[in-house]
Scaffold this active site. Structure first.
Site, PDB file in Angstrom:
ATOM      1  N   HIS A   1       0.843  -1.196   0.000  1.00  0.00           N
ATOM      2  CA  HIS A   1       0.000   0.000   0.000  1.00  0.00           C
ATOM      3  C   HIS A   1       0.876   1.243   0.000  1.00  0.00           C
ATOM      4  O   HIS A   1       2.029   1.214   0.447  1.00  0.00           O
ATOM      5  CB  HIS A   1      -0.914   0.030   1.235  1.00  0.00           C
ATOM      6  CG  HIS A   1      -1.825  -1.138   1.349  1.00  0.00           C
ATOM      7  ND1 HIS A   1      -3.040  -1.201   0.722  1.00  0.00           N
ATOM      8  CD2 HIS A   1      -1.677  -2.318   2.013  1.00  0.00           C
ATOM      9  CE1 HIS A   1      -3.624  -2.359   0.999  1.00  0.00           C
ATOM     10  NE2 HIS A   1      -2.808  -3.057   1.780  1.00  0.00           N
TER      11      HIS A   1
ATOM     12  N   ALA B   1      14.569 -18.683  10.019  1.00  0.00           N
ATOM     13  CA  ALA B   1      13.271 -18.644  10.694  1.00  0.00           C
ATOM     14  C   ALA B   1      13.017 -17.262  11.286  1.00  0.00           C
ATOM     15  O   ALA B   1      13.898 -16.647  11.882  1.00  0.00           O
ATOM     16  CB  ALA B   1      13.228 -19.702  11.797  1.00  0.00           C
TER      17      ALA B   1
END
Length: 275
Positions: free
Chosen positions: A117, A160
């Site tokens: 956005h 991770a």
């Protein structure tokens, strides 16, 4: 009207006619229904592949593996290669396009977000779309997020918990254990599989590395009764007595042609590790 018309509208507002927008909403609702189908009851792997093929609008390879739950709000702009594994809890926001290359391993709760956005408050509800691409043999660690416009190079490892917002992000590291493609015939995987599990692993590795594969077969096949432990039967005897090892049927021809040999076998009951 096709999914391609809807995808074109993501990137070009002039193509977002009312029929396109209405069809896009139908595809969103279809994706939600199919995800509910995947996530709300158990499916055999073959059945799960069929459902996933419906979701993305193209056939997935028989080597594809998915552990549900899985979530997407569109689905029709996902492309999945061979020998891909997706662990549980992953979210694919694929309007901008998600391409998963051969051999990819995707950990728990990974998010692919292809929509961004504007930071301008007056335009913060406007969507901007850009694709995400994983090249061959990428490993994405659990709880990672990959943002729009990112390409992850082959054999890369995403640690991770990482957030990938640039294809050169320091979190995307090429593994020190890079496995070069073997020339035909130079590598062999020889395996014995009692129940089929080791066979699946051998074939998975063999497909990635393009190796020859040889199944080690006993002259006398194992029965279900043979594999029952603590009964004094065949499995107990062969495990405990080296002189009782089974005779092997056949052998590998031209063993000298192989530079590298991987040997695969089950972890037998009572052993705490295997070679």
């Amino acid at each position: 009207m096709t999914a391609e018309d809807v995808i074109a509208g993501f990137f070009d507002d002039s193509k977002n006619t009312l029929p396109v927008l209405m069809y896009a909403d139908e595809l969103y609702q279809e994706a939600l229904r199919i995800c509910m189908e995947i996530n709300t009851r158990y499916h055999e792997p073959a059945e799960l592949r069929k459902i996933m093929s419906r979701l993305i609008g193209k056939d997935v390879d028989e080597s594809f593996r998915l552990f549900p739950p899985f979530y997407t709000d569109f689905g029709k702009n996902i492309s999945i290669g061979k020998n891909v594994f997706i662990n549980s809890g992953c979210h694919f926001q694929d309007q901008g396009g998600i391409e998963i290359g051969d051999g990819a391993l995707i950990g728990h709760n990974v998010v692919f977000a292809t929509i961004n956005h504007s930071l301008d408050p007056s335009e913060n509800r406007k969507n901007y779309y850009a694709p995400i691409k994983l090249e061959r043999n990428v490993w994405v660690g659990s709880n990672s997020t990959i943002l729009s416009g990112v390409t992850v190079g082959e054999w890369s490892v995403i640690g991770a918990g990482s957030v990938e917002n640039d294809e050169n992000d320091e979190n995307a590291e090429t593994s020190d254990q890079t496995l070069p493609e073997s020339s035909a015939g130079s590598t062999l995987i020889a395996y014995f599989s009692a129940t089929g599990t080791t066979e699946q692993v051998a074939e998975y590795i063999g497909n990635i590395l393009d190796t020859d594969i040889y199944e080690i077969v006993p002259q006398v096949p194992y029965t279900d009764e043979d594999l029952e432990y603590y009964t004094g039967g065949r499995a107990d005897l062969e495990q405990d007595d080296p002189s009782a090892r089974p005779a092997i049927e056949g052998g590998v021809e031209n063993m000298d042609q192989y530079d590298t040999i991987f040997l695969g076998y089950p972890i037998w009951h009572g052993q705490d590790k295997c070679a």
